[in-house]
Design an enzyme around this catalytic site. Structure first.
Site, mmCIF file in Angstrom:
data_model
loop_
_atom_site.group_PDB
_atom_site.id
_atom_site.type_symbol
_atom_site.label_atom_id
_atom_site.label_comp_id
_atom_site.label_asym_id
_atom_site.label_seq_id
_atom_site.Cartn_x
_atom_site.Cartn_y
_atom_site.Cartn_z
ATOM 1 N N LYS A 22 0.832 -1.198 0.000
ATOM 2 C CA LYS A 22 0.000 0.000 0.000
ATOM 3 C C LYS A 22 0.871 1.255 0.000
ATOM 4 C CE LYS A 22 -3.758 -0.439 2.540
ATOM 5 N NZ LYS A 22 -4.401 -0.602 3.849
ATOM 6 N N ARG A 92 -3.234 3.265 8.469
ATOM 7 C CA ARG A 92 -3.562 2.133 7.610
ATOM 8 C C ARG A 92 -2.413 1.148 7.566
ATOM 9 N NH1 ARG A 92 -4.696 4.796 1.927
ATOM 10 N NH2 ARG A 92 -5.916 2.875 1.658
ATOM 11 N N GLY A 101 -8.527 -7.073 4.218
ATOM 12 C CA GLY A 101 -9.345 -7.266 5.397
ATOM 13 C C GLY A 101 -8.624 -7.895 6.574
ATOM 14 N N MET A 103 -5.828 -6.673 8.278
ATOM 15 C CA MET A 103 -5.368 -5.757 9.305
ATOM 16 C C MET A 103 -6.372 -4.619 9.360
ATOM 17 S SD MET A 103 -2.592 -7.426 9.670
ATOM 18 C CE MET A 103 -0.941 -6.935 9.865
ATOM 19 N N ARG A 336 -3.782 -1.583 -6.312
ATOM 20 C CA ARG A 336 -3.017 -2.838 -6.236
ATOM 21 C C ARG A 336 -3.525 -3.747 -7.344
ATOM 22 N NH1 ARG A 336 -6.016 -4.206 -0.692
ATOM 23 N NH2 ARG A 336 -8.093 -4.298 -1.534
ATOM 24 N N HIS A 455 -16.707 -8.206 1.541
ATOM 25 C CA HIS A 455 -15.671 -9.084 2.084
ATOM 26 C C HIS A 455 -15.823 -10.508 1.562
ATOM 27 C CE1 HIS A 455 -13.979 -11.825 5.173
ATOM 28 N NE2 HIS A 455 -12.990 -10.958 5.136
ATOM 29 N N SER A 763 12.377 -42.977 -15.370
ATOM 30 C CA SER A 763 11.277 -42.144 -14.902
ATOM 31 C C SER A 763 11.312 -42.175 -13.384
ATOM 32 C CB SER A 763 9.945 -42.684 -15.429
ATOM 33 O OG SER A 763 8.900 -41.893 -14.937
ATOM 34 N N CYS A 830 7.436 -39.144 -12.809
ATOM 35 C CA CYS A 830 6.029 -39.533 -12.955
ATOM 36 C C CYS A 830 5.264 -39.627 -11.642
ATOM 37 C CB CYS A 830 5.913 -40.823 -13.734
ATOM 38 S SG CYS A 830 6.531 -42.245 -12.828
ATOM 39 N N TYR A 850 10.888 -34.361 -19.162
ATOM 40 C CA TYR A 850 9.447 -34.135 -19.007
ATOM 41 C C TYR A 850 9.008 -34.432 -17.576
ATOM 42 C CZ TYR A 850 8.882 -39.187 -18.948
ATOM 43 O OH TYR A 850 8.981 -40.492 -18.591
HETATM 44 P P1 ADP Z 1 -7.695 -2.175 3.678
HETATM 45 O O1 ADP Z 1 -6.289 -2.618 3.626
HETATM 46 O O2 ADP Z 1 -8.539 -3.018 4.539
HETATM 47 O O3 ADP Z 1 -8.282 -1.944 2.324
HETATM 48 P P2 ADP Z 1 -7.321 0.653 3.895
HETATM 49 O O4 ADP Z 1 -6.134 1.123 4.620
HETATM 50 O O5 ADP Z 1 -7.260 0.692 2.436
HETATM 51 O O6 ADP Z 1 -7.698 -0.776 4.424
HETATM 52 O O7 ADP Z 1 -8.519 1.534 4.392
HETATM 53 C C1 ADP Z 1 -9.834 1.169 4.161
HETATM 54 C C2 ADP Z 1 -10.613 2.331 3.640
HETATM 55 O O8 ADP Z 1 -10.539 3.426 4.518
HETATM 56 C C3 ADP Z 1 -10.124 2.884 2.329
HETATM 57 O O9 ADP Z 1 -10.616 2.165 1.249
HETATM 58 C C4 ADP Z 1 -10.706 4.270 2.339
HETATM 59 O O10 ADP Z 1 -12.045 4.234 1.905
HETATM 60 C C5 ADP Z 1 -10.654 4.618 3.788
HETATM 61 N N1 ADP Z 1 -9.507 5.490 4.020
HETATM 62 C C6 ADP Z 1 -8.244 5.151 4.332
HETATM 63 N N2 ADP Z 1 -7.457 6.227 4.420
HETATM 64 C C7 ADP Z 1 -8.235 7.298 4.155
HETATM 65 C C8 ADP Z 1 -8.005 8.695 4.062
HETATM 66 N N3 ADP Z 1 -6.810 9.195 4.261
HETATM 67 N N4 ADP Z 1 -9.042 9.469 3.758
HETATM 68 C C9 ADP Z 1 -10.262 8.938 3.526
HETATM 69 N N5 ADP Z 1 -10.545 7.651 3.590
HETATM 70 C C10 ADP Z 1 -9.547 6.824 3.903
HETATM 71 MG MG MG Z 2 -7.869 -0.658 1.079
HETATM 72 MG MG MG Z 3 -10.343 -3.315 5.324
#
Ligand code: ADP
Ligand code: MG
Ligand code: MG
Length: 877
Positions: A22, A92, A101, A103, A336, A455, A763, A830, A850
């Protein structure tokens, strides 16, 4: 001093190890000049240091943090204490490999009783300010103090009901204020301390919580499942907040640059207006299709379209993009490589090549081998489907597949029932990261809420598991364990079938059929085959399997197991007569019968193979495997063979072995009963000669199993050659054939040079070779392999993935010796490992010609060999 923090401006996409996926991508997007809110990243090294040193932040980290915040204030003019330019941030997590989902993210950090008022005044929007605050209280409580989600949610939902508010957005400012006050009390009740009011304290606690979350159970489970190392840690991104919840000209969403289900080259996404963060993913409200953004905010839609195309071309892959709109300003918060179905993976790879974005080699690297395996998953039989009755058809086709199973309503129940051998289908209003293990244990997942990016949908696609989301015509009651549909109810344990490609749910179990392969699949496999150096053959003996294997791209048959042909009822009688005969004459008589059958079998196999090479292994298993076990069977056999029950029992006892796997089997059978292999040889050659008379030139390769000395091989080879010569003379016709051996004892590996002088081919039988090298009985290893894995004695099950250091070394030495002495010798593998991705990566570094595996693994193995080749292939000297 170790640098533990990097501003987004200092990073780039190649720094994933240090900044996490990220963080590295946020930095990269900044470099590209995209609208990314400013921020900085705490490195994975800081996380590792923290976890290693008894959860203490590295000494210099706090100083570095303050320096960064200061620089940040310089750049943005904002700070946690400013009245006019209030700074709020998100915290984040983000590991090197995306763990969706897994962390937790905290938004709106920096708010407190004072700042919320400042925000309200500045924006002149009390409702918005308190909405942000209640979200922070909720997220911070869950992530940092582990306060159960329900402690907040239950009150929130009740509050809405009491006041008859339909949506979150209907709650007025005062209501949210009241909710915030209650949430602060939750802290006192649950953890006996107040919500921390100092922003810097919030920030440090949040950072530590993210670091710690690296080691939580669901993160561990996810890593186990995806073979992600446990020691690489996560980075933490601190980023200035932008607000999707600041009114109807704002919103938040998720989009894929192409359709992640079908692979169609069209933007695919969802968004919600006046919403924040995970609202879309959590399935709280049903999101809107990104298409409608075109009407609501045309220029934002247009801008997003451009950004998404730019990102896709830049990363050369389909992207999964998270965005937020604040007062019609677009912000990109994440990009990503997007998770996709197997079908989409192939389609996208092929399209990207055709669009000139990827080369064929790059495309081959862009598809996971397990996607190929999934593609060959069955679908429901069309006829059976017409007769099945529908329970629901409003659901979304979140992840394709066809699955039947018994309904369960919780992840725990799914696990328990699965352990008892039941096939289950997990039905939930929605899923959350706690449900991962239960999802793994289920055949399919069905939810009543949530969309294509919920999710359940995202995780199921990643796992290749069938999933239907948003079945809003069903009502799930997880407490009473029932599902209501329009005219009735289903309860736990009832059987249903789920069509993940259509989003339909049916009563009962619906029959399945083989998958069809698309044009893109054929194209993709052709590229893989062109790139691959190793050939891929199949292990097969039934006409159906052989046909499948050739369709999947096999270049020949690497193993026909003749013992499988002895089990038909009539054949078994003759086989038993052979085993139980007391004279050579009687044995030959019985074998003459069997030869008839075998000739027919080989004719069919060789006809299907045509001129492609076909290795036929002569009889291998210990003879007692063919004898009756139960008293009832024994009585029947005694009658069939016209011997007394006593005589039969005595015979059977005389054949019993203490250690059958090391006993009278393989070539040892033919050393004692030479007529056995001679009969089989005759059957092979006669059918091949017959086919030749019909214009089919086949290439039988006769394989002698379980050899450990040169003489064993030469004695049998001479007998076989002699018989073949006689047959050629009798028919006035000859053909090309080979005689080789299966290398499956350590001794055979050690004398490979000597053996190679006598053999046309080798083989490697990796199952037996592994068994004999470790001295692990394949059939008993289940008792201890688990403990070995747990205690780290073995990384992987050596029967599933080649043990490179031991067994692999034997294969290597044997191959080198053999090729040195006999450069034209053909060498293959094999055993089951011939179809395993990791093992193939190793085999491809050796001078092997092979691999051979079961038909359904052939396409996957072809892709494995192609990928190994792209990565560098064999180290040629
Ligand atoms: P995950 O790894 O679970 O996707 P993120 O770190 O991407 O978690 O955060 C989840 C959501 O939180 C993002 O998709 C976004 O909608 C919101 N978010 C994260 N950082 C910001 C920010 N700086 N401003 C506004 N929304 C944010
Ligand atoms: Mg995200
Ligand atoms: Mg999340």
């Amino acid at each position: 001093m170790t640098k533990y923090i990097y501003a987004f401006d200092e990073g780039q996409k190649s720094m994933k190890d240090l900044l996490g996926g990220k963080g590295a991508n946020l930095a990269e997007m900044k470099r590209l000049g995209l609208p990314v809110p400013d921020g900085f990243t705490l490195t994975t090294e800081a996380c590792i240091a923290y976890l290693k040193h008894d959860l203490k932040l590295p000494e210099t980290l706090m100083d570095q943090l303050e320096t960064q915040l200061e620089a940040f204030s310089q750049r943005t003019g904002k700070s946690f204490s400013s009245n006019e330019q209030l700074l709020l941030v998100s915290v984040r997590s983000g590991a090197k490999i995306s763990m969706p989902g897994m962390m937790d993210t905290i938004l709106n950090l920096g708010l407190n009783d004072e700042n919320v008022e400042k925000l309200a005044k500045k924006t002149n929007d009390f409702r918005f300010a308190y909405d942000c605050y209640r979200r922070l209280l909720q997220m911070f409580g869950q992530v940092v103090y582990n306060i159960p989600m329900t402690s907040f949610d239950t009150y929130f939902e009740e509050y809405k009901q009491q006041h008859s508010y339909q949506n979150d957005a209907d709650i007025p400012a005062e209501g949210l204020q009241e909710i915030c006050n209650h949430f602060k009390e939750v802290y006192l009740n649950e953890v006996y301390k107040p919500f921390p009011q100092k922003p810097l304290e919030q920030l440090t606690e949040a950072i530590e919580a993210v670091f710690k979350s690296w080691d939580n159970d669901r993160a561990r489970v996810y890593r186990q499942l995806n073979e992600i190392p446990h020691d690489i840690g996560t980075a933490v991104n601190i980023q200035e907040m932008v607000f999707g919840n600041s009114g109807d000209r704002s919103g938040t969403g998720v989009a894929f640059t192409r359709n992640p289900v079908t692979g169609d080259a069209k933007l695919f996404g969802e968004y919600l207006l006046n919403a924040q963060g995970e609202d879309v993913v959590a399935g709280i409200r049903t999101p809107k299709d990104i298409e409608t953004l075109k009407d609501q905010m045309p220029h934002v839609h247009q801008q997003f379209l451009e950004v998404s195309q730019r990102l896709e071309t830049h990363y050369k892959d389909m992207q999964d993009i998270e965005f937020t709109i604040e007062n019609e300003q677009l912000y990109i918060l994440q990009t990503r490589s997007g998770k996709r179905t197997a079908h989409a993976a192939i389609q996208i790879a092929v399209d990207l090549v055709e669009e000139g974005i990827l080369t064929q080699s790059e495309a081959v690297m862009n598809v996971e081998v397990k996607s190929i395996d999934q593609l060959l998953h069955p679908n429901f039989d069309t006829q059976a489907l017409q007769q099945a009755s529908l329970i629901s058809k409003v659901g979304l086709p979140a992840s394709p597949g066809a699955a039947s199973g018994k309904i369960v309503f919780s992840a725990e129940e799914a696990k328990i029932q699965n352990e008892q051998g039941e096939r289950v289908i997990l039905m939930r209003p929605e899923t959350s990261p706690e449900d991962i293990e239960g999802m793994i244990a289920s055949e399919a997942i069905v939810t009543t809420h949530g969309g294509m990016t919920s999710h359940a949908a995202v995780v199921a696609r990643g796992m290749g598991k069938c999933c239907v989301t948003g079945c809003s015509d069903l009502e799930i009651n997880v407490v009473d364990k029932v599902v209501k549909y329009d005219t009735g109810t289903l309860k736990e344990g009832d059987m249903i079938s789920v069509d993940g490609a259509k989003g339909d749910i049916y009563f009962g179990e619906v029959a399945t059929m083989k998958a069809e392969r698309s044009h893109a699949f054929e194209q993709f496999m052709k590229w893989s085959k062109d790139i691959a150096r190793l050939d891929v053959r199949m292990n097969a003996e039934t006409p159906q399997d052989i046909q499948s294997g050739y369709q999947f791209g096999a270049t020949g048959i690497g193993l026909v197991r003749t013992e499988h042909m002895f089990f038909g009822p009539e054949r078994l009688v003759e086989m038993r007569r052979f085993i139980l005969s007391d004279t050579r004459e009687k044995r030959i008589e019985a074998l003459n019968q069997i030869r008839q059958y075998q000739t027919e079998d080989f004719e069919e196999i060789l006809r299907l193979s045509g001129s492609r090479p076909t290795i036929i292994r002569l009889l291998d298993p210990p003879l007692h495997e063919f004898l009756p076990k139960s008293e009832e069977d024994k009585a029947a056999v005694a009658k069939q063979l016209n011997v007394s029950g006593r005589t039969l029992t005595q015979y059977i006892e005389s054949l019993e072995e203490v250690n059958p796997m090391l006993g009278h089997r393989g070539c040892r059978l033919a050393i004692t009963y030479p007529e056995l292999y001679i009969m089989q040889t005759e059957a092979i050659i006669k059918s091949a000669l017959y086919l030749k008379s019909q214009g089919i030139h086949c290439q039988p390769e006769i394989m002698i199993p379980l050899v450990s000395t040169v003489s064993e091989f030469t004695i049998l080879k001479n007998q076989i050659n002699e018989r073949i010569e006689t047959l050629f003379e009798a028919h006035g016709e000859s053909l090309h054939y080979l005689i080789g051996t299966m290398i499956e004892t350590p001794r055979a590996c050690l004398i490979a040079g000597d053996l190679a002088q006598e053999c046309d081919f080798f083989s490697f039988g990796t199952n037996d070779l592994t068994q004999l090298t470790f001295g692990f009985s394949r059939d008993d290893a289940g008792k201890f392999i688990g403990a070995y894995a747990e205690q780290g004695i073995l990384d992987t099950d050596p029967f599933q993935t080649l043990d490179q250091h031991g067994v692999g070394q034997l294969v290597k030495t044997a191959t080198e010796q053999a090729k040195a002495i006999n450069p034209t010798i053909k060498i293959g593998v094999c055993g089951e490992l011939g179809g395993d991705h990791k093992s193939i990566q190793y085999f491809n570094t050796l001078d092997i010609d092979y691999v051979s595996c079961s038909p359904f693994r052939v396409s996957g193995a072809l892709l494995s060999t192609a990928q190994s080749e792209v990565k560098g292939g064999r180290l040629r000297v």
